[in-house]
Design an enzyme around this catalytic site. Structure first.
Site, PDB file in Angstrom:
ATOM      1  N   ASP A   1      -8.584   3.861 -11.619  1.00  0.00           N
ATOM      2  CA  ASP A   1      -9.468   5.011 -11.439  1.00  0.00           C
ATOM      3  C   ASP A   1     -10.319   5.340 -12.662  1.00  0.00           C
ATOM      4  O   ASP A   1     -11.015   6.362 -12.664  1.00  0.00           O
ATOM      5  CB  ASP A   1      -8.654   6.231 -10.992  1.00  0.00           C
ATOM      6  CG  ASP A   1      -8.376   6.178  -9.495  1.00  0.00           C
ATOM      7  OD1 ASP A   1      -9.175   5.559  -8.762  1.00  0.00           O
ATOM      8  OD2 ASP A   1      -7.361   6.751  -9.059  1.00  0.00           O
TER       9      ASP A   1
ATOM     10  N   ASP B   1      -9.244   3.293  -1.680  1.00  0.00           N
ATOM     11  CA  ASP B   1      -9.995   4.114  -2.646  1.00  0.00           C
ATOM     12  C   ASP B   1     -10.611   3.263  -3.753  1.00  0.00           C
ATOM     13  O   ASP B   1     -11.625   3.634  -4.348  1.00  0.00           O
ATOM     14  CB  ASP B   1      -9.072   5.162  -3.314  1.00  0.00           C
ATOM     15  CG  ASP B   1      -7.987   5.722  -2.416  1.00  0.00           C
ATOM     16  OD1 ASP B   1      -7.592   5.040  -1.460  1.00  0.00           O
ATOM     17  OD2 ASP B   1      -7.532   6.839  -2.692  1.00  0.00           O
TER      18      ASP B   1
END
Ligand code: GLY
Length: 417
Positions: free
Chosen positions: A116, A181
């Protein structure tokens, strides 16, 4: 040539909109929301004080602002929202705030433990670089991309998302979990490719997206949340969910990440297969019988339905209702505006606009001065963990502002790129 046609199309669309009686009210809608966002974000800045390494994320059960440190996956969204306010208003106040809130995230450029870093650094430094051409921001983007590249396995053809984890359905301990994601973090790699011209970044991003099509995306264009791989053979070991209702269900935000991620990969590569998957996934979302009329999805399209078995303990029936996820709608609205520019399919534009208007209505937008300075209410972070249910979330606000920004550009006939 393709770009020229695209720009002519946008200009024509802008002209059509601006020549119809509606256009004044459309612009007023954007302006009113931007003015609201500025005032509300000023409230949040007052609550936060000077940047001290803590970043807003949500509101707790006690009604108080909840923050994360710079390594939380959501840390880049608040600086990203400040950059969006600068882009939307041109007011230097927002640039100063954005600079100040971006800087403390710099240590993430050496963070090799989290996929991320794409969210954290590209929403902050990446957006700042695009707007200001700050050379230092450019270096941070490239260095962070180098860190993300270390997570790529050529055997698997994917970047590793989480460091580990365990399947909720049995005792399987994951070796190399990849979540849908992760498509979003490829934008950082494509940004580094565009800055440096080094095709290694592009190759990894294209490989990861291709593997995701093969193993995450289902026949009906819904998707698995988590796919785990064997690090030696590269084969799929497990397919599961971590934040959705069931392994075989469609978690709303995962579906939105997919539409956004594949649309972005089409923008960056021009590869048709990415556009096809983006459209397939968008179709699944928009045509789903469980999508409410206002376009704001339930947190999972299959929540509570027969044929979907939950493997987690939290008793969601005690809530007495199925929560929505405004963050999924904000992500999807922004993605659909872009998908529309590549397909000229007005259904995408109309759906994006419908969601944007719903989010900006009293049902989802906070009363000014409330909500700890967050713009939107009614998002769901991770219901199976009993966490962040029906709350404000910083990324819902970020994508709401991005959708507003994209909508305004389309109204003005300006390219989104
Ligand atoms: N990337 C984590 C989430 O969407 O909740």
């Amino acid at each position: 040539m393709k770009k020229a046609i695209h720009l002519i199309y946008l200009a024509l669309y802008g002209f059509l909109l601006s020549s119809c009686a509606q256009s004044g009210s459309e612009q007023r809608f954007v302006n009113e929301n931007v003015e609201f966002a500025c005032r509300q974000t000023s409230c949040m800045l007052d609550l936060l004080g000077a940047p001290d390494g803590r970043y807003p994320r949500t509101v707790g059960d006690d009604g108080k602002l909840v923050t994360t440190d710079i390594y939380g996956w959501t840390s880049g969204f608040f600086p990203g929202s400040l950059w969006l306010l600068y882009e939307l208003t041109g007011d230097e106040k927002w640039r100063r705030e954005a600079d100040a809130w971006t800087a403390p995230l710099e240590p993430n450029k050496l963070n090799v433990n989290d996929h991320d870093v794409g969210f954290m650094v590209y929403s902050s430094f990446g957006r700042g670089y695009k707007l200001t051409k700050n050379e230092h921001y450019k270096e941070v983007v490239v260095q962070t991309a180098n860190s993300l590249m270390t997570r790529f396995s050529p055997v698997i053809g994917s970047l590793k998302s989480w460091q580990g984890g365990k399947a909720p359905h049995d005792s399987t301990v994951w070796q190399f979990p990849v979540i849908i994601d992760n498509m979003m973090n490829l934008e950082l790699l494509m940004g580094a490719f565009s800055i440096t011209g080094d095709s290694a970044y592009r190759k990894v991003a294209v490989a990861h997206a291709g593997t995701t099509i093969k193993n995450h995306v289902r026949e009906d264009y819904s998707c698995y949340h988590v796919v785990d791989y064997d690090t030696v053979s590269g084969k799929v070991r497990d397919r599961a969910t971590a934040q959705g209702y069931a392994d075989n269900s469609a978690w709303a935000r995962g579906q939105a990440w997919g539409v956004y991620g594949f649309t972005m990969m089409y923008r960056e590569t021009g590869m048709r297969k990415f556009l096809d998957v983006a459209e397939g996934m968008a179709g699944f979302f928009l045509n789903n019988p469980s999508l409410p009329d206002d376009g704001i999805p339930l947190w999972d399209f299959n929540a509570g339905q027969t044929g979907y078995h939950k493997d987690w303990k939290f008793d969601e029936t005690a809530l007495g209702y199925i929560p929505r996820d405004a963050s999924a709608a904000a992500i999807l609205s922004s993605a659909l505006f872009e998908l529309y520019t590549f397909t000229h399919n007005e259904a995408y534009f109309d759906s994006a606009r419908r969601m944007l208007y719903a989010l900006a209505s009293g049902s989802y937008r906070a009363e000014e001065g409330t909500n700890s300075g967050f713009l939107l209410k009614h998002s769901t972070g991770s219901l199976p963990h009993g966490k962040e249910i029906d709350v404000p979330l910083v990324y819902a606000d970020y994508y709401f502002l991005e959708a507003l920004c994209r909508y305004e550009r389309l109204l003005d006939g300006i390219s989104l790129q």
